[in-house]
Design a protein around this motif. Structure first.
Motif, PDB file in Angstrom:
ATOM      1  N   PRO A   1       5.746   4.245   0.995  1.00 32.76           N
ATOM      2  CA  PRO A   1       5.779   6.561   1.816  1.00 32.76           C
ATOM      3  C   PRO A   1       5.847   7.684  -0.137  1.00 32.76           C
ATOM      4  O   PRO A   1       7.425   6.818  -0.622  1.00 32.76           O
ATOM      5  CB  PRO A   1       6.866   6.495   2.306  1.00 32.76           C
ATOM      6  CG  PRO A   1       7.477   5.211   2.839  1.00 32.76           C
ATOM      7  CD  PRO A   1       7.593   4.197   2.155  1.00 32.76           C
ATOM      8  N   VAL A   2       4.880   7.806   0.401  1.00 34.65           N
ATOM      9  CA  VAL A   2       5.447   9.003  -1.103  1.00 34.65           C
ATOM     10  C   VAL A   2       5.807  10.537  -0.818  1.00 34.65           C
ATOM     11  O   VAL A   2       5.600  11.063  -1.292  1.00 34.65           O
ATOM     12  CB  VAL A   2       3.631   9.197  -2.263  1.00 34.65           C
ATOM     13  CG1 VAL A   2       3.234   7.691  -2.249  1.00 34.65           C
ATOM     14  CG2 VAL A   2       2.800   9.863  -0.994  1.00 34.65           C
ATOM     15  N   LEU A   3       6.459  10.287   0.306  1.00 31.83           N
ATOM     16  CA  LEU A   3       6.436  11.413   0.579  1.00 31.83           C
ATOM     17  C   LEU A   3       8.252  11.609   1.228  1.00 31.83           C
ATOM     18  O   LEU A   3       8.510  10.140   1.315  1.00 31.83           O
ATOM     19  CB  LEU A   3       5.900  12.008   2.205  1.00 31.83           C
ATOM     20  CG  LEU A   3       5.039  13.247   2.495  1.00 31.83           C
ATOM     21  CD1 LEU A   3       3.784  11.975   1.742  1.00 31.83           C
ATOM     22  CD2 LEU A   3       4.396  14.045   3.195  1.00 31.83           C
ATOM     23  N   LYS A   4       8.865  12.465   1.488  1.00 30.89           N
ATOM     24  CA  LYS A   4      10.512  12.409   1.688  1.00 30.89           C
ATOM     25  C   LYS A   4      10.475  11.892   2.727  1.00 30.89           C
ATOM     26  O   LYS A   4       9.231  12.653   3.940  1.00 30.89           O
ATOM     27  CB  LYS A   4      10.706  13.837   1.435  1.00 30.89           C
ATOM     28  CG  LYS A   4      11.774  13.608  -0.130  1.00 30.89           C
ATOM     29  CD  LYS A   4      12.167  14.545  -0.561  1.00 30.89           C
ATOM     30  CE  LYS A   4      11.930  15.687  -1.121  1.00 30.89           C
ATOM     31  NZ  LYS A   4      13.202  16.706  -1.759  1.00 30.89           N
ATOM     32  N   GLY A   5      11.343  12.076   3.360  1.00 26.74           N
ATOM     33  CA  GLY A   5      11.636  12.419   5.187  1.00 26.74           C
ATOM     34  C   GLY A   5      11.684  11.096   6.136  1.00 26.74           C
ATOM     35  O   GLY A   5      12.411  11.298   7.352  1.00 26.74           O
TER      36      GLY A   5
ATOM     37  N   GLU B   1      11.936   2.907   0.870  1.00 30.07           N
ATOM     38  CA  GLU B   1      11.201   3.814   0.985  1.00 30.07           C
ATOM     39  C   GLU B   1      12.019   4.096  -0.327  1.00 30.07           C
ATOM     40  O   GLU B   1      12.936   2.793  -0.283  1.00 30.07           O
ATOM     41  CB  GLU B   1      12.477   4.616   2.076  1.00 30.07           C
ATOM     42  CG  GLU B   1      12.434   5.091   3.903  1.00 30.07           C
ATOM     43  CD  GLU B   1      10.551   5.493   3.915  1.00 30.07           C
ATOM     44  OE1 GLU B   1      11.450   6.180   2.978  1.00 30.07           O
ATOM     45  OE2 GLU B   1      10.705   6.255   5.142  1.00 30.07           O
ATOM     46  N   GLY B   2      12.106   5.105  -1.199  1.00 24.46           N
ATOM     47  CA  GLY B   2      13.156   5.198  -1.602  1.00 24.46           C
ATOM     48  C   GLY B   2      12.011   5.918  -3.234  1.00 24.46           C
ATOM     49  O   GLY B   2      12.677   5.391  -4.343  1.00 24.46           O
TER      50      GLY B   2
ATOM     51  N   VAL C   1       0.251  -1.256   0.143  1.00 24.23           N
ATOM     52  CA  VAL C   1       0.157   0.251  -0.382  1.00 24.23           C
ATOM     53  C   VAL C   1       1.230   0.886  -0.101  1.00 24.23           C
ATOM     54  O   VAL C   1       2.300   1.598   0.515  1.00 24.23           O
ATOM     55  CB  VAL C   1      -1.089   0.107   0.909  1.00 24.23           C
ATOM     56  CG1 VAL C   1      -0.330   0.189   2.706  1.00 24.23           C
ATOM     57  CG2 VAL C   1      -2.039   0.520   1.117  1.00 24.23           C
ATOM     58  N   ALA C   2       0.875   2.508  -0.884  1.00 23.99           N
ATOM     59  CA  ALA C   2       1.081   3.271  -0.557  1.00 23.99           C
ATOM     60  C   ALA C   2       1.079   3.889   0.464  1.00 23.99           C
ATOM     61  O   ALA C   2      -0.384   4.180   1.135  1.00 23.99           O
ATOM     62  CB  ALA C   2       0.413   4.284  -1.316  1.00 23.99           C
ATOM     63  N   CYS C   3       2.073   5.409   1.270  1.00 22.17           N
ATOM     64  CA  CYS C   3       1.451   5.521   2.634  1.00 22.17           C
ATOM     65  C   CYS C   3       1.997   7.193   2.310  1.00 22.17           C
ATOM     66  O   CYS C   3       2.772   7.691   1.885  1.00 22.17           O
ATOM     67  CB  CYS C   3       2.867   5.132   3.345  1.00 22.17           C
ATOM     68  SG  CYS C   3       3.310   3.584   4.072  1.00 22.17           S
ATOM     69  N   GLY C   4       1.159   7.894   3.230  1.00 21.80           N
ATOM     70  CA  GLY C   4       1.576   9.268   2.992  1.00 21.80           C
ATOM     71  C   GLY C   4       1.305   9.236   5.221  1.00 21.80           C
ATOM     72  O   GLY C   4       2.540   9.628   5.001  1.00 21.80           O
TER      73      GLY C   4
ATOM     74  N   TYR D   1       6.284  14.555  -1.770  1.00 13.83           N
ATOM     75  CA  TYR D   1       4.487  14.616  -1.598  1.00 13.83           C
ATOM     76  C   TYR D   1       4.730  15.336  -3.236  1.00 13.83           C
ATOM     77  O   TYR D   1       4.860  16.407  -3.826  1.00 13.83           O
ATOM     78  CB  TYR D   1       4.674  15.547  -0.812  1.00 13.83           C
ATOM     79  CG  TYR D   1       2.658  15.366  -1.450  1.00 13.83           C
ATOM     80  CD1 TYR D   1       2.367  14.094  -0.637  1.00 13.83           C
ATOM     81  CD2 TYR D   1       2.127  16.130  -0.842  1.00 13.83           C
ATOM     82  CE1 TYR D   1       0.870  13.482  -0.984  1.00 13.83           C
ATOM     83  CE2 TYR D   1       1.177  16.639  -0.945  1.00 13.83           C
ATOM     84  CZ  TYR D   1       0.155  14.734  -0.886  1.00 13.83           C
ATOM     85  OH  TYR D   1      -1.046  14.711  -1.140  1.00 13.83           O
ATOM     86  N   ALA D   2       3.331  14.589  -4.227  1.00 14.32           N
ATOM     87  CA  ALA D   2       2.922  14.892  -5.094  1.00 14.32           C
ATOM     88  C   ALA D   2       3.779  15.704  -6.860  1.00 14.32           C
ATOM     89  O   ALA D   2       3.796  16.315  -7.567  1.00 14.32           O
ATOM     90  CB  ALA D   2       1.605  16.307  -5.076  1.00 14.32           C
ATOM     91  N   LYS D   3       5.524  15.731  -6.095  1.00 18.74           N
ATOM     92  CA  LYS D   3       5.971  14.997  -7.293  1.00 18.74           C
ATOM     93  C   LYS D   3       6.146  14.109  -8.237  1.00 18.74           C
ATOM     94  O   LYS D   3       5.945  13.494  -7.791  1.00 18.74           O
ATOM     95  CB  LYS D   3       7.767  15.093  -6.568  1.00 18.74           C
ATOM     96  CG  LYS D   3       8.163  16.269  -5.841  1.00 18.74           C
ATOM     97  CD  LYS D   3       8.440  17.600  -6.288  1.00 18.74           C
ATOM     98  CE  LYS D   3       8.823  18.645  -5.721  1.00 18.74           C
ATOM     99  NZ  LYS D   3       8.129  19.177  -4.744  1.00 18.74           N
ATOM    100  N   VAL D   4       5.605  14.535  -9.756  1.00 15.54           N
ATOM    101  CA  VAL D   4       5.369  13.987 -10.884  1.00 15.54           C
ATOM    102  C   VAL D   4       6.317  14.096 -12.327  1.00 15.54           C
ATOM    103  O   VAL D   4       5.887  15.134 -12.225  1.00 15.54           O
ATOM    104  CB  VAL D   4       3.361  14.368 -10.812  1.00 15.54           C
ATOM    105  CG1 VAL D   4       3.548  13.442 -12.384  1.00 15.54           C
ATOM    106  CG2 VAL D   4       3.321  14.051  -9.482  1.00 15.54           C
ATOM    107  N   SER D   5       6.796  12.976 -12.199  1.00 17.37           N
ATOM    108  CA  SER D   5       8.009  13.351 -13.048  1.00 17.37           C
ATOM    109  C   SER D   5       6.803  12.378 -14.979  1.00 17.37           C
ATOM    110  O   SER D   5       5.784  11.932 -14.707  1.00 17.37           O
ATOM    111  CB  SER D   5       9.244  12.360 -13.588  1.00 17.37           C
ATOM    112  OG  SER D   5       8.622  11.263 -13.310  1.00 17.37           O
TER     113      SER D   5
END
Ligand SMILES: Cc1ncc(COP(=O)(O)O)c(C=O)c1O
Length: 292
Positions: free
Chosen positions: A195-199, A221-222, A170-173, A228-232
């Motif tokens: 995780p979809v956020l840095k840190g 991680e990685g 699952v994705a984690c916020g 967060y919400a950085k979309v390439s």
């Protein structure tokens, strides 16, 4: 207020990269849980709404960014269950409102925009007291909706039938959803959180919510793709490819988690013959904000 949790039957999904890695995948679409409260939000909100009702509140208040799935879901939940809703939104109001906030407002949510600086104070007592002065009494749900009630609800995402899967990913916020999955009673599957956020804060953030002695989980991680919400462009191209294969993903959460799954499979993380469950947490409303 009763919220029956329906059994959501996982749907098998084939992908050449998974076939090559010798693993099987099925997808559990949480959007099927409720007609209007999308994805994991149904599970995160259900005990909060019950608590609000029992405590005699008629008004819900929460926080979010301009594209927040949580704000969007809360507006729908408030409409469905007869609460007033107030959304404290980070940043300036800009017209026209984006599709997320437009719908929230159409559902009757009152939107209150605060500067980024003020927004950072959202857990401070003074800030909350000021909100009470402005809006009257309310039931407060934290940003992202994660609290002990949310975790309790998310412990109902997996059913005993899902023990057939060796892994559930699952994705984690904020981590509320993965914490609930980890707490699932009599769980056999290993829970993987992406995780979809840095840190790198999720492991620590979920500790207070985890039942004693839970193990057999991993936070990997990685895969936040810059934050967060950085979309390439690569991520957007991947999403379009998956659209063509019949799997719709959102760029902020589910796409990052799904591509992590493919990468992990290719790197041999899953033993050959593994059965994997991808928890699709919804969030598809967010695609409009990225023009897809
Ligand atoms: C679509 C989607 N997936 C996953 C998550 C992550 O949930 P959590 O914040 O509980 O980790 C969120 C945020 O709530 C979300 O909107």
């Amino acid at each position: 207020m009763e919220f029956a949790v329906p059994y959501i039957m996982p749907v098998p999904f084939e992908h050449p990269r998974l076939t090559k890695a010798g693993v099987e995948l099925a997808i559990k679409y949480l959007d099927q849980a409720h007609p209007s409260i999308s994805g994991n939000k149904f599970f995160k909100l259900k005990y909060n709404l019950q608590a609000a009702r029992v405590q005699g509140h008629t008004r819900l208040l929460s926080f979010g960014g301009a594209f927040s799935n949580h704000i969007y879901a809360l507006a729908h939940a408030a409409e469905a269950y007869g609460f007033e809703a107030i959304g404290i939104i980070r940043g300036e109001r800009s017209e026209p409102l984006n599709p997320t906030l437009q719908v929230a407002e159409q559902k009757g949510m009152k939107l209150h925009f605060v500067s980024r600086e003020a927004y950072r104070k959202k857990t401070e007592e003074d800030f909350i007291r000021n909100l009470q002065q402005d809006w009257g009494d309310f039931y407060l749900i934290p940003e992202g909706g994660s609290n002990a009630f949310a975790v309790k609800g998310c412990a109902e995402i997996l059913s005993p039938e899902d023990n057939a899967y060796d892994f559930a990913l699952v994705a984690c916020g904020t981590g509320g959803t993965v914490a609930g999955l980890i707490n699932t009673p009599n769980r056999k599957s290993k829970i993987l959180g992406i995780p979809v956020l840095k840190g790198g804060f999720i492991k620590e953030a979920i500790q207070p919510y985890l039942l004693p002695d839970v193990s057999h989980y991993d936070i990997i991680e990685g895969y936040h793709g810059g934050g967060y919400a950085k979309v390439s462009l690569e991520l957007l191209a991947g999403i379009k490819e998956m659209d063509a294969l019949g799997l719709r993903l959102d760029p902020v959460y589910t796409a990052k988690a799904f591509f992590a799954l493919l990468d992990l499979a290719e790197k041999g993380y899953f033993p050959r013959g593994s059965k994997i469950l991808f928890i699709h947490t919804g969030g598809l409303q967010g695609r409009a904000g990225f023009g897809i």
